[in-house]
Design a protein around this motif. Structure first.
Motif, PDB file in Angstrom:
ATOM      1  N   VAL A   6       0.846  -1.188   0.000  1.00 44.31           N
ATOM      2  CA  VAL A   6       0.000   0.000   0.000  1.00 44.31           C
ATOM      3  C   VAL A   6       0.888   1.247   0.000  1.00 44.31           C
ATOM      4  CG1 VAL A   6      -1.792   1.254   1.251  1.00 44.31           C
ATOM      5  CG2 VAL A   6      -1.780  -1.264   1.251  1.00 44.31           C
ATOM      6  N   ALA A   7       1.860   1.257   0.931  1.00 40.23           N
ATOM      7  CA  ALA A   7       2.728   2.430   1.084  1.00 40.23           C
ATOM      8  C   ALA A   7       3.754   2.500  -0.038  1.00 40.23           C
ATOM      9  CB  ALA A   7       3.421   2.371   2.447  1.00 40.23           C
ATOM     10  N   GLY A   8       4.096   1.332  -0.621  1.00 42.54           N
ATOM     11  CA  GLY A   8       5.189   1.287  -1.586  1.00 42.54           C
ATOM     12  C   GLY A   8       4.775   1.604  -3.016  1.00 42.54           C
ATOM     13  N   GLU A   9       5.603   1.120  -3.931  1.00 47.41           N
ATOM     14  CA  GLU A   9       5.499   1.475  -5.347  1.00 47.41           C
ATOM     15  C   GLU A   9       4.187   1.029  -5.983  1.00 47.41           C
ATOM     16  OE1 GLU A   9       8.132   0.536  -9.279  1.00 47.41           O
ATOM     17  OE2 GLU A   9       9.014   0.205  -7.307  1.00 47.41           O
ATOM     18  N   LEU A  10       3.706  -0.153  -5.551  1.00 51.49           N
ATOM     19  CA  LEU A  10       2.494  -0.695  -6.167  1.00 51.49           C
ATOM     20  C   LEU A  10       1.296   0.234  -5.980  1.00 51.49           C
ATOM     21  CD1 LEU A  10       1.234  -3.223  -7.606  1.00 51.49           C
ATOM     22  CD2 LEU A  10       0.552  -3.969  -5.331  1.00 51.49           C
ATOM     23  N   GLY A  11       1.223   0.886  -4.810  1.00 50.87           N
ATOM     24  CA  GLY A  11       0.148   1.841  -4.558  1.00 50.87           C
ATOM     25  C   GLY A  11      -1.222   1.204  -4.495  1.00 50.87           C
ATOM     26  N   LEU A  12      -1.293   0.011  -3.890  1.00 51.20           N
ATOM     27  CA  LEU A  12      -2.571  -0.703  -3.779  1.00 51.20           C
ATOM     28  C   LEU A  12      -3.572   0.106  -2.962  1.00 51.20           C
ATOM     29  CD1 LEU A  12      -2.908  -4.425  -2.782  1.00 51.20           C
ATOM     30  CD2 LEU A  12      -4.093  -2.688  -1.463  1.00 51.20           C
ATOM     31  N   ARG A  13      -4.804   0.219  -3.470  1.00 48.84           N
ATOM     32  CA  ARG A  13      -5.843   0.939  -2.717  1.00 48.84           C
ATOM     33  C   ARG A  13      -7.015   0.029  -2.389  1.00 48.84           C
ATOM     34  NH1 ARG A  13      -5.563   6.541  -3.427  1.00 48.84           N
ATOM     35  NH2 ARG A  13      -7.209   6.706  -1.858  1.00 48.84           N
ATOM     36  N   PHE A  14      -7.401  -0.815  -3.367  1.00 50.22           N
ATOM     37  CA  PHE A  14      -8.565  -1.681  -3.162  1.00 50.22           C
ATOM     38  C   PHE A  14      -8.107  -3.133  -3.111  1.00 50.22           C
ATOM     39  CE2 PHE A  14     -11.391  -4.601  -5.459  1.00 50.22           C
ATOM     40  CZ  PHE A  14     -12.459  -4.628  -4.581  1.00 50.22           C
ATOM     41  N   TYR A  15      -8.616  -3.881  -2.121  1.00 50.23           N
ATOM     42  CA  TYR A  15      -8.222  -5.273  -1.962  1.00 50.23           C
ATOM     43  C   TYR A  15      -9.424  -6.069  -1.456  1.00 50.23           C
ATOM     44  CZ  TYR A  15      -5.948  -9.374   0.099  1.00 50.23           C
ATOM     45  OH  TYR A  15      -5.590 -10.659   0.417  1.00 50.23           O
ATOM     46  N   ALA A  16      -9.769  -7.116  -2.200  1.00 49.06           N
ATOM     47  CA  ALA A  16     -10.837  -8.004  -1.723  1.00 49.06           C
ATOM     48  C   ALA A  16     -10.354  -9.432  -1.892  1.00 49.06           C
ATOM     49  CB  ALA A  16     -12.120  -7.791  -2.510  1.00 49.06           C
ATOM     50  N   ALA A  17     -10.499 -10.243  -0.851  1.00 43.90           N
ATOM     51  CA  ALA A  17      -9.996 -11.611  -0.897  1.00 43.90           C
ATOM     52  C   ALA A  17     -11.007 -12.569  -0.301  1.00 43.90           C
ATOM     53  CB  ALA A  17      -8.686 -11.723  -0.120  1.00 43.90           C
TER      54      ALA A  17
END
Lengths: 109, 406
Positions: free
Chosen positions: B91-102
């Motif tokens: 989330v904090a890093g390069e990928l910049g993930l904002r939405f996650y559903a598992a």
């Protein structure tokens, strides 16, 4: 005697007339693309008439080719119409496939 | 961890079945990234990754490592604003993930092996029904893992996963057909498939999917235009999509519309389509079954009544995978006890009626004398009516005998 696949084309009153005869199936896919689809893609004519009244058999590959022709003609804004009797093998295939409303038809005289 | 070891899935080679699920998940949820993850002692390993180049990540809390601790799907709508996740490196890093559903991959004996997750770089929400689709897809992944486990036990421990994967690739056609039809109470099922060219993957397929809550099943027979790898890819997409549709308990016409959307999005070029007959079959307690039929450019299935009369089922709708917004119809019919339903591809019409035949009248003539017989007897009668030698086109059919009162 079942006929071999054959295509003839002519210009008539500003229209490109393409007459297909014989059996249209997977075995003639490349020939159909070269002689019909490419013709629709490049023609300078104002409209295209695809005469299918002498087609004796058409399978799903043939139908796909017709749909591709229709799409190419649409892309270029050229009206494309099909000509054949309502009892012809192509008409029945088009009916079974539920795509009758997707084509325009040439009035038969 | 013992469960993960038992399935022996860590660091196994890529597998088309899981890749299809992640590709399908990415399309269904319209997200760039979808993963099948397996959680190890110190890392999270990706069994399948769609839209991501990394093969594994650390077990940092907040995402997969948290998701597998739960029984229910785990949803993070905006990871940057969520205290559970904002410190996670993804989330904090390069990928910049904002939405996650598992959804957790829960085995039949209750162990969570990992997750099926979908990821976006934009914050977003998921509806209840989307969450339930994610749960269903996760169940499909677990089924595939179970299947591999039982297959490995059968062939012996020395046959490793790679060997199996190669075997599966070599029999692509078989992998596009169900290994065996499910048992449905109140029905007898029999399927036959006749291949015209042994060296080519054909375009016909059939399947029977159980509906949830024991309602009955969804029977499908389809025909993809063309042959070879492209046709196989489209067949795979169609079967996986139909499986999730059956789980969602949708009507056949809704199913066809949904499938059409997936096919148009998944296979825009080159131009391909498929024709399908879908019949939802719900056996009645008093015998007989309620049928709902929907057709996409496919020959009408036939219902053979015990008295030998034959009826065509369904209303023709357009081929699937070509048009943006086709309209499909549901037709309802109650099949009497002892009747026989036949779904087939047009190759059968030509095989029985002769070259270039697209009429079902010769086929009806074969069916009439075997009215009321069992499913395998009817299938044998059809096989006996096929010409000797190689067929000019693939022919597939599914015979379903409707039972008497239970």
């Amino acid at each position: 005697m079942t006929g071999l696949f054959d295509v003839r084309s002519a210009q008539k009153n500003g229209a490109l007339l393409i007459e297909v005869s014989g059996e249209v199936d997977g075995a003639v896919e490349m020939q159909f693309v070269e002689s019909v689809v490419d013709n629709v893609r490049t023609t300078e004519a104002a409209r295209v008439v695809l005469d299918l009244s002498r087609v004796e058999f058409m399978d799903s590959t043939g139908l796909r080719m017709l749909l591709v022709c229709q799409r190419r003609a649409e892309d270029r804004g050229i009206p494309l119409t099909l000509a054949m009797a309502s009892s012809s093998p192509v008409s029945r295939l088009i009916d079974v496939s539920g795509v009758a409303a997707m084509f325009q038809y040439e009035p038969l005289d | 961890m013992a469960a993960v070891r038992r399935y022996d899935v860590l660091d196994s080679p890529p597998d088309g079945a899981f890749d299809r699920v992640t590709a399908l998940a990415a399309r269904l949820f319209d997200v760039p990234i979808a993963l099948v993850t397996i959680v190890d002692n110190d890392r999270i390993w990706f069994k399948s990754r769609h839209g991501l180049d990394v093969g594994e990540i650390g077990r940092d809390p907040g995402l997969c490592a948290s998701a597998i601790l739960q029984e229910e799907p785990y949803l993070v709508s905006d990871a940057a604003a969520d205290p559970r996740t904002l410190a996670n490196p993804l989330v904090a890093g390069e990928l910049g993930l904002r939405f996650y559903a598992a959804a957790p991959l829960t085995t039949h004996d209750g162990h969570n092996l990992g997750t099926l997750c979908v990821i976006d770089r934009q914050p977003r929400e998921l509806t209840e029904s989307e969450l339930s689709s994610l749960r269903d897809l996760a169940a499909v992944v677990v089924d595939e893992l179970e299947l591999r486990l039982s297959a490995r036990r059968t062939v012996g421990l020395e046959a490793d996963l790679r060997h199996l994967a190669e075997e599966l690739a070599g029999t692509l056609q078989e992998s596009l057909l169900p290994a065996e039809l499910p048992a449905v109470e109140g029905l007898e099922l029999e399927a036959r498939y006749h291949v015209a060219h042994r060296d080519q993957v054909g375009g016909d397929f059939y399947d029977v999917f159980l509906e949830p809550a024991g309602h009955g099943c969804l029977a499908v027979v389809g025909d993809v235009s063309g042959k070879g790898a492209m046709a196989a890819a489209l067949t795979g997409t169609a079967r996986w999509t139909l499986r999730t549709i059956a789980l969602d308990d949708r009507s056949p016409s809704e199913g066809l519309s949904r499938l059409n959307t997936v096919l148009v999005q998944a296979h825009p070029e080159p131009n391909r389509y498929c024709t399908l007959a879908l019949v939802a079959i719900r056996p009645r307690r008093d015998g007989g079954a309620d049928l709902t039929t929907s057709l996409a450019g496919h020959p009408q299935p036939l219902l053979v009544n015990p008295d030998g009369t034959v009826e065509r089922l369904g209303t023709t709708g357009p081929i699937a995978g070509w048009f943006d917004d086709p309209v499909y119809w549901d037709s309802s019919k109650t099949a009497p006890p002892g009747s026989v339903l036949l779904l087939f591809t047009d190759g059968l019409l030509e095989a029985i009626g002769g070259h270039a035949c697209i009429s079902d009248v010769p086929l009806q003539d074969v069916l009439r004398p075997v009215a009321g017989r069992g499913a395998s007897e009817v299938a044998d009668a059809l096989d006996a009516a096929l010409p000797a030698g190689v067929l000019s086109d693939d022919a597939a059919f599914l015979v379903i005998k409707v039972g008497e009162a239970r």
